[in-house]
Design a protein around this motif. Structure first.
Motif, PDB file in Angstrom:
ATOM      1  N   GLY A 180       8.696  -3.624  -5.634  1.00 32.54           N
ATOM      2  CA  GLY A 180       9.404  -2.440  -6.103  1.00 32.54           C
ATOM      3  C   GLY A 180       9.054  -2.000  -7.508  1.00 32.54           C
ATOM      4  N   ALA A 181       8.100  -2.643  -8.155  1.00 31.10           N
ATOM      5  CA  ALA A 181       7.724  -2.266  -9.522  1.00 31.10           C
ATOM      6  C   ALA A 181       6.978  -0.928  -9.507  1.00 31.10           C
ATOM      7  CB  ALA A 181       6.844  -3.337 -10.152  1.00 31.10           C
ATOM      8  N   ASP A 182       7.175  -0.138 -10.552  1.00 34.62           N
ATOM      9  CA  ASP A 182       6.459   1.128 -10.708  1.00 34.62           C
ATOM     10  C   ASP A 182       5.215   0.858 -11.538  1.00 34.62           C
ATOM     11  OD1 ASP A 182       5.484   3.649 -11.182  1.00 34.62           O
ATOM     12  OD2 ASP A 182       7.379   4.467 -11.935  1.00 34.62           O
ATOM     13  N   LEU A 183       4.072   0.817 -10.884  1.00 36.85           N
ATOM     14  CA  LEU A 183       2.795   0.526 -11.544  1.00 36.85           C
ATOM     15  C   LEU A 183       1.922   1.775 -11.657  1.00 36.85           C
ATOM     16  CD1 LEU A 183       2.080  -2.821  -9.705  1.00 36.85           C
ATOM     17  CD2 LEU A 183       2.592  -2.571 -12.135  1.00 36.85           C
ATOM     18  N   ARG A 184       2.522   2.949 -11.424  1.00 34.40           N
ATOM     19  CA  ARG A 184       1.726   4.174 -11.489  1.00 34.40           C
ATOM     20  C   ARG A 184       1.095   4.331 -12.866  1.00 34.40           C
ATOM     21  NH1 ARG A 184       6.018   8.242  -9.077  1.00 34.40           N
ATOM     22  NH2 ARG A 184       7.370   6.606  -9.856  1.00 34.40           N
ATOM     23  N   TYR A 185      -0.183   4.633 -12.849  1.00 30.51           N
ATOM     24  CA  TYR A 185      -0.988   4.873 -14.057  1.00 30.51           C
ATOM     25  C   TYR A 185      -1.118   3.642 -14.954  1.00 30.51           C
ATOM     26  CZ  TYR A 185       0.185   9.496 -12.369  1.00 30.51           C
ATOM     27  OH  TYR A 185       0.397  10.580 -11.570  1.00 30.51           O
ATOM     28  N   ALA A 186      -0.701   2.477 -14.484  1.00 33.60           N
ATOM     29  CA  ALA A 186      -0.875   1.249 -15.273  1.00 33.60           C
ATOM     30  C   ALA A 186      -2.356   0.891 -15.312  1.00 33.60           C
ATOM     31  CB  ALA A 186      -0.080   0.105 -14.654  1.00 33.60           C
ATOM     32  N   ASP A 187      -2.797   0.362 -16.422  1.00 32.25           N
ATOM     33  CA  ASP A 187      -4.187  -0.081 -16.556  1.00 32.25           C
ATOM     34  C   ASP A 187      -4.251  -1.528 -16.073  1.00 32.25           C
ATOM     35  OD1 ASP A 187      -6.770  -0.767 -17.222  1.00 32.25           O
ATOM     36  OD2 ASP A 187      -6.668   0.083 -19.237  1.00 32.25           O
ATOM     37  N   LEU A 188      -4.809  -1.710 -14.871  1.00 33.29           N
ATOM     38  CA  LEU A 188      -4.906  -3.033 -14.255  1.00 33.29           C
ATOM     39  C   LEU A 188      -6.346  -3.536 -14.246  1.00 33.29           C
ATOM     40  CD1 LEU A 188      -2.509  -2.256 -11.304  1.00 33.29           C
ATOM     41  CD2 LEU A 188      -2.062  -3.875 -13.148  1.00 33.29           C
ATOM     42  N   GLN A 189      -7.172  -2.960 -15.096  1.00 30.48           N
ATOM     43  CA  GLN A 189      -8.577  -3.358 -15.161  1.00 30.48           C
ATOM     44  C   GLN A 189      -8.695  -4.853 -15.437  1.00 30.48           C
ATOM     45  OE1 GLN A 189     -10.920  -0.897 -17.749  1.00 30.48           O
ATOM     46  NE2 GLN A 189     -12.459  -2.451 -17.994  1.00 30.48           N
ATOM     47  N   SER A 190      -9.415  -5.538 -14.577  1.00 30.95           N
ATOM     48  CA  SER A 190      -9.667  -6.980 -14.671  1.00 30.95           C
ATOM     49  C   SER A 190      -8.402  -7.834 -14.516  1.00 30.95           C
ATOM     50  CB  SER A 190     -10.367  -7.350 -15.991  1.00 30.95           C
ATOM     51  OG  SER A 190     -11.610  -6.693 -16.080  1.00 30.95           O
ATOM     52  N   ALA A 191      -7.295  -7.231 -14.091  1.00 29.22           N
ATOM     53  CA  ALA A 191      -6.080  -8.020 -13.844  1.00 29.22           C
ATOM     54  C   ALA A 191      -6.249  -8.800 -12.543  1.00 29.22           C
ATOM     55  CB  ALA A 191      -4.864  -7.105 -13.751  1.00 29.22           C
ATOM     56  N   ASN A 192      -5.715 -10.001 -12.513  1.00 28.16           N
ATOM     57  CA  ASN A 192      -5.779 -10.835 -11.316  1.00 28.16           C
ATOM     58  C   ASN A 192      -4.485 -10.637 -10.532  1.00 28.16           C
ATOM     59  OD1 ASN A 192      -5.902 -12.800  -9.376  1.00 28.16           O
ATOM     60  ND2 ASN A 192      -6.648 -14.384 -10.745  1.00 28.16           N
ATOM     61  N   LEU A 193      -4.586  -9.976  -9.367  1.00 22.49           N
ATOM     62  CA  LEU A 193      -3.424  -9.691  -8.535  1.00 22.49           C
ATOM     63  C   LEU A 193      -3.396 -10.540  -7.265  1.00 22.49           C
ATOM     64  CD1 LEU A 193      -3.529  -5.835  -8.942  1.00 22.49           C
ATOM     65  CD2 LEU A 193      -1.683  -7.320  -9.730  1.00 22.49           C
ATOM     66  N   ARG A 194      -4.228 -11.568  -7.221  1.00 23.68           N
ATOM     67  CA  ARG A 194      -4.290 -12.419  -6.031  1.00 23.68           C
ATOM     68  C   ARG A 194      -2.904 -12.997  -5.734  1.00 23.68           C
ATOM     69  NH1 ARG A 194      -9.114 -16.263  -5.421  1.00 23.68           N
ATOM     70  NH2 ARG A 194      -9.867 -14.432  -4.349  1.00 23.68           N
ATOM     71  N   SER A 195      -2.490 -12.844  -4.492  1.00 24.15           N
ATOM     72  CA  SER A 195      -1.209 -13.358  -3.986  1.00 24.15           C
ATOM     73  C   SER A 195       0.011 -12.739  -4.666  1.00 24.15           C
ATOM     74  CB  SER A 195      -1.130 -14.885  -4.111  1.00 24.15           C
ATOM     75  OG  SER A 195      -2.169 -15.486  -3.376  1.00 24.15           O
ATOM     76  N   ALA A 196      -0.162 -11.670  -5.438  1.00 23.56           N
ATOM     77  CA  ALA A 196       0.989 -10.995  -6.039  1.00 23.56           C
ATOM     78  C   ALA A 196       1.751 -10.270  -4.939  1.00 23.56           C
ATOM     79  CB  ALA A 196       0.542 -10.012  -7.113  1.00 23.56           C
ATOM     80  N   ASN A 197       3.065 -10.256  -5.035  1.00 22.71           N
ATOM     81  CA  ASN A 197       3.882  -9.547  -4.060  1.00 22.71           C
ATOM     82  C   ASN A 197       4.040  -8.109  -4.535  1.00 22.71           C
ATOM     83  OD1 ASN A 197       5.776  -8.510  -2.328  1.00 22.71           O
ATOM     84  ND2 ASN A 197       7.080 -10.325  -2.363  1.00 22.71           N
ATOM     85  N   LEU A 198       3.340  -7.193  -3.873  1.00 18.95           N
ATOM     86  CA  LEU A 198       3.353  -5.784  -4.248  1.00 18.95           C
ATOM     87  C   LEU A 198       4.140  -4.934  -3.241  1.00 18.95           C
ATOM     88  CD1 LEU A 198      -0.383  -5.599  -5.314  1.00 18.95           C
ATOM     89  CD2 LEU A 198       1.603  -5.491  -6.832  1.00 18.95           C
ATOM     90  N   ARG A 199       4.949  -5.578  -2.436  1.00 14.39           N
ATOM     91  CA  ARG A 199       5.724  -4.852  -1.432  1.00 14.39           C
ATOM     92  C   ARG A 199       6.615  -3.813  -2.094  1.00 14.39           C
ATOM     93  NH1 ARG A 199       8.240  -7.673   3.715  1.00 14.39           N
ATOM     94  NH2 ARG A 199       8.252  -5.802   4.943  1.00 14.39           N
ATOM     95  N   TYR A 200       6.570  -2.604  -1.603  1.00 14.78           N
ATOM     96  CA  TYR A 200       7.340  -1.460  -2.093  1.00 14.78           C
ATOM     97  C   TYR A 200       6.987  -1.060  -3.527  1.00 14.78           C
ATOM     98  CZ  TYR A 200      10.095  -2.861   1.956  1.00 14.78           C
ATOM     99  OH  TYR A 200      10.490  -3.240   3.203  1.00 14.78           O
TER     100      TYR A 200
END
Length: 94
Positions: A72-92
């Protein structure tokens, strides 16, 4: 032999602020204004409660977000360059 340097009050305040922030745990800043948009005493993103957090325009470059609960986090326009999102829960998450 110890040496002494002289710095301005402004420089001292900047250094002091940086040291205090380093002790603060997780600090996420706005990618354009550098304003703090999230702060936690947690030592890792995984330990911080980021569920439903407004991280719009966040500077998350290079962040280790493995396994982080971002439901449920709002990640719109966030700079995720080189961020490690492996196994992150991005549901909703946006």
């Amino acid at each position: 032999m110890p040496k002494t340097i002289t710095i301005s009050d402004e420089t001292y305040k900047k250094i002091k602020k940086q040291i205090e922030e380093d002790k603060a745990g997780i600090i996420i800043r706005h990618r354009y204004t550098n304003e703090v948009i999230f702060e936690s005493k947690a030592e890792t993103y995984q330990d911080a409660d980021l569920r439903g957090t407004n991280l719009r325009d966040a500077d998350l470059r290079g962040a280790d977000l493995r396994g982080t609960d971002l439901r449920g986090a709002d990640l719109r326009y966030a700079d995720l360059q080189s961020a490690n999102l492996r196994s992150a829960n991005l549901r909703y998450a946006d």
